[in-house]
Structures are given as C-alpha cells and as structure tokens.
Design a protein around this motif. Sequence first.
Motif, PDB file in Angstrom:
ATOM      1  N   ALA A   1       0.755  -0.789   0.428  1.00 53.36           N
ATOM      2  CA  ALA A   1       0.471  -0.129  -0.006  1.00 53.36           C
ATOM      3  C   ALA A   1       1.103   1.588   0.008  1.00 53.36           C
ATOM      4  O   ALA A   1       1.069   2.461  -0.567  1.00 53.36           O
ATOM      5  CB  ALA A   1      -0.488   0.257   1.931  1.00 53.36           C
TER       6      ALA A   1
ATOM      7  N   GLU B   1      -5.271 -10.677   0.523  1.00 48.56           N
ATOM      8  CA  GLU B   1      -4.524  -8.746   1.451  1.00 48.56           C
ATOM      9  C   GLU B   1      -4.084  -7.934   0.578  1.00 48.56           C
ATOM     10  O   GLU B   1      -4.333  -7.235   0.759  1.00 48.56           O
ATOM     11  CB  GLU B   1      -3.679  -8.938   2.816  1.00 48.56           C
ATOM     12  CG  GLU B   1      -4.518  -9.636   4.041  1.00 48.56           C
ATOM     13  CD  GLU B   1      -5.141 -11.367   4.482  1.00 48.56           C
ATOM     14  OE1 GLU B   1      -5.202 -11.176   3.034  1.00 48.56           O
ATOM     15  OE2 GLU B   1      -5.175 -11.452   5.162  1.00 48.56           O
TER      16      GLU B   1
ATOM     17  N   ALA C   1      -6.448  -5.910  -2.116  1.00 51.62           N
ATOM     18  CA  ALA C   1      -7.463  -5.629  -0.681  1.00 51.62           C
ATOM     19  C   ALA C   1      -6.616  -4.012  -1.085  1.00 51.62           C
ATOM     20  O   ALA C   1      -7.180  -2.680  -1.446  1.00 51.62           O
ATOM     21  CB  ALA C   1      -7.529  -5.684   0.765  1.00 51.62           C
ATOM     22  N   ALA C   2      -5.486  -3.779  -0.478  1.00 54.27           N
ATOM     23  CA  ALA C   2      -4.423  -3.085  -1.100  1.00 54.27           C
ATOM     24  C   ALA C   2      -3.774  -3.234  -2.228  1.00 54.27           C
ATOM     25  O   ALA C   2      -4.371  -1.336  -1.930  1.00 54.27           O
ATOM     26  CB  ALA C   2      -2.691  -3.772  -0.039  1.00 54.27           C
TER      27      ALA C   2
ATOM     28  N   ARG D   1      -6.466  -3.018  -4.529  1.00 55.11           N
ATOM     29  CA  ARG D   1      -7.756  -2.472  -4.714  1.00 55.11           C
ATOM     30  C   ARG D   1      -8.068  -0.533  -3.680  1.00 55.11           C
ATOM     31  O   ARG D   1      -8.555   0.365  -4.266  1.00 55.11           O
ATOM     32  CB  ARG D   1      -8.998  -2.920  -4.659  1.00 55.11           C
ATOM     33  CG  ARG D   1     -10.313  -2.307  -4.108  1.00 55.11           C
ATOM     34  CD  ARG D   1     -11.410  -3.348  -3.863  1.00 55.11           C
ATOM     35  NE  ARG D   1     -10.738  -3.118  -2.261  1.00 55.11           N
ATOM     36  CZ  ARG D   1     -11.125  -4.918  -1.516  1.00 55.11           C
ATOM     37  NH1 ARG D   1     -11.317  -5.647  -1.558  1.00 55.11           N
ATOM     38  NH2 ARG D   1     -11.488  -4.121  -0.122  1.00 55.11           N
ATOM     39  N   GLU D   2      -8.028  -1.115  -2.617  1.00 55.67           N
ATOM     40  CA  GLU D   2      -7.791   0.119  -2.038  1.00 55.67           C
ATOM     41  C   GLU D   2      -6.826   1.390  -2.302  1.00 55.67           C
ATOM     42  O   GLU D   2      -6.973   3.212  -2.311  1.00 55.67           O
ATOM     43  CB  GLU D   2      -7.592  -0.321  -0.141  1.00 55.67           C
ATOM     44  CG  GLU D   2      -8.682  -0.610   0.657  1.00 55.67           C
ATOM     45  CD  GLU D   2      -8.537  -1.411   1.621  1.00 55.67           C
ATOM     46  OE1 GLU D   2      -7.594  -1.141   2.254  1.00 55.67           O
ATOM     47  OE2 GLU D   2      -9.059  -2.647   1.279  1.00 55.67           O
ATOM     48  N   GLY D   3      -5.648   1.045  -2.973  1.00 56.75           N
ATOM     49  CA  GLY D   3      -4.530   1.736  -3.595  1.00 56.75           C
ATOM     50  C   GLY D   3      -5.378   2.517  -5.077  1.00 56.75           C
ATOM     51  O   GLY D   3      -4.527   3.440  -5.562  1.00 56.75           O
ATOM     52  N   GLY D   4      -6.020   2.275  -5.623  1.00 59.91           N
ATOM     53  CA  GLY D   4      -6.685   2.352  -6.787  1.00 59.91           C
ATOM     54  C   GLY D   4      -6.492   2.366  -7.550  1.00 59.91           C
ATOM     55  O   GLY D   4      -6.081   3.116  -9.146  1.00 59.91           O
TER      56      GLY D   4
ATOM     57  N   ALA E   1     -13.355  -5.658  -8.565  1.00 64.01           N
ATOM     58  CA  ALA E   1     -12.998  -3.648  -8.247  1.00 64.01           C
ATOM     59  C   ALA E   1     -12.642  -3.109  -9.763  1.00 64.01           C
ATOM     60  O   ALA E   1     -11.377  -2.169  -9.230  1.00 64.01           O
ATOM     61  CB  ALA E   1     -11.356  -4.521  -7.298  1.00 64.01           C
TER      62      ALA E   1
END
Length: 335
Positions: free
Chosen positions: A53, A84, A87-88, A90-93, A114
């Motif tokens: 991330a 996980e 997820a990093a 996805r959340e990092g765009g 995503a």
Amino acid sequence: MKTAITEMFAIEHPIIQGGMHYVGFAELASAVSNAGGLGIITGLTQRTPELLAREIAHCHDMTDKPFGVNLTFLPAFTTPPYPEYIAAIREGGIKIVETAGRSPEQYMPALKAADIKVIHKCTSVRHSLKAEQIGCDAVSVDGFECGGHPGEDDMPNMILLPRAAEELKIPFVASGGMADARSLVAALAMGAAGMNMGTRFIATKEAPVHDNVKKALVAASELDTRLVMRALRNTERVLKNKAVDRLLEIEREKGASLKIADIHDQVAGAYPKVMIDGDMDAGAWSCGMVAGLIKDVPTVKELIDRIMADAERIIRDRLVGFLDGAGQEKSAKVA
Ligand SMILES: Cc1cc2nc3c(=O)[nH]c(=O)nc-3n(C[C@H](O)[C@H](O)[C@H](O)COP(=O)(O)O)c2cc1C
C-alpha cells in the motif's frame, strides 16, 4: 501508436514493464508510466500488504499516469496472503493487475469486483486460452527467450506469438526477448498488440538496482543465460554466475531426485544481495537472452522514445519501402 493495448490501458505507447522481483519498485514503474508506457510494481517484493500500500501511494506521488501491480502465484516457501494484497491494490486505486505463475482464477471475482483489468502472463497457447476463458482482459505471451520462468514447453516467440494470434480473441502483448523497435515491430507483425519488457528495463538509469547489475547486463551476451530448476518443473532463466555454476553442478549430481532444499543456498534470498548490494555471484537471478541486445543504460524515457521513433522508421521506411521497391536503399539497416 494506437493498439488494442494502448486503448485498454489508456497509455500512449504499447510498451509494458513486466513485474520484476526487487526491480519493480515505484521509481521504475512511475518512470515507465511517465514515459507513456505501463509501469508495474512487483507486489510480492513488498513483504506485507501494508508495505505494498505504501509503495502504491509512493508511485501515485510520482506519476498521475496509469500503472499496475504484479501478483505472482509461484511455489514459495510460505504462501503470501493474496486476498490482503488484493485489498491493498484495490484500496490503492489500482485498475490494472499483471498476474503470473499459476492461474489467477480463484482471485478473478475479487479483481473484477474492483473493476480491475487483468493481464495474465502465459508461456503457452493453452494457458492463454484458459486466461481468456476465466475472464482475463489481455495476455502477456511469454516465449522461451524470456528472463524468469519460461514454463516447460520451450516454445520460442516466433512460433508462440502467431499461434496465440490464431487462437485468442482477447489482445496480447509479446513478452520475452523484447528489447527495441525491431522487437516491437516484429511482435506487431506476428499479431501482438504491444510488448512487455523485463530485462531491458533493468538497464535504465531509473531502475533502482545496483550499478553492478546494469554493468553485468551490458557486458553479457545472448549466450550467458542458463536454465535452472527444470527437474522441479519450476524452470527459471537466469544470468550465469558462480552460484549458478554451483547450482547446475548440484542439479547434475542429484538428477531427477533434486529437491528445492538442495539448492536453497543458491536460490533463497539472492535478490536483495544482487539487486541492492550488487553482489553478482550471490545467487541465481532472472535474466533474459535479450541481454545480448543491451548495449547502454539510457533513461526510461530515452529508451521508450527511441523505440517508438525507430519503430516508425522501420514501418514507414523499411517495410513500406520494400513495397515501394525502395526498401534496400532507404533503410536496409535497422540495427
Ligand atoms: C530480474 C527479473 C525478475 C523478475 N521477477 C518477476 C516476478 O516477480 N514476477 C513475474 O511475473 N515476472 C517476473 N519476471 C519476468 C518479467 O516480468 C518478464 O515477463 C520477463 O522479463 C520478460 O522477458 P525479458 O526479460 O526477455 O524481457 C522477472 C524478470 C526478471 C529479469
């Protein structure tokens, strides 16, 4: 140049930098993306999803162009926490993921939910078709020449790329042995919509590796790579060095009974020692035959600009020149 790949990934040039362990950091990925290609951060080089991330955020600081993350599914001493890592991502765009190794099938729902485009690296037509069938958006078709894991079929790109073009509906890029404009134009001629380069991008100013690695690539010829770990069905093309000589000796002694533990000293932990410390004999590290075509250490932008300008010359002068009957005089030499 516009191809299915430039359109799909919203990039200027059809050139991708493949994920590379201990090379694909934000510095290189952002340089490639800023130069109009697609840079890729190597997910598993970041030891935890939290570190990934941070690396993604660092890359966003250095470029506002699209870049991707590589997720490699290979046999490892311990299995990484892939959900996980996703997820990093996805959340990092991140909207582009390069997968490699085993099939990404089990992770496709999470990636697609995503809205992430998936380009899967494959060393065979059958794996490419499987990637298409499970919903991958594109394939990176990786020939026997490639640095890293060429699979077990030993199929060079002169055959693999046209075969992929015959079978695939989704776009693909050529990977393995790609170094310059000649590679790009040849790949396009064989049906690819762009190219993926690994080894060539290590010999650039921005690649965050020790200078010894870049010097070794410039010094190496096309004869200097070796295949290791075939008996484990985990074949890897690496640059010859003292550790690889020893590894091959052990492989000869053990034959079909070879276990990963037998070559632990030559393989485990080699990357940081080579890439960060510049200890060129520390262990086996991936390198393509394309080392024989690497003669300099330009900036990423110089490399990509040169490839695109030369590609235009090859297409407009040399190839069209042949049709016009003027090819030989106008542009007989492409080196
Ligand atoms: C030093 C090095 C490390 C690599 N590490 C990875 C990796 O971690 N994951 C992966 O999918 N591919 C990895 N690759 C393969 C590259 O992404 C790319 O597919 C390959 O280098 C293409 O062949 P080329 O070296 O002839 O350009 C690596 C390649 C090199 C040279």
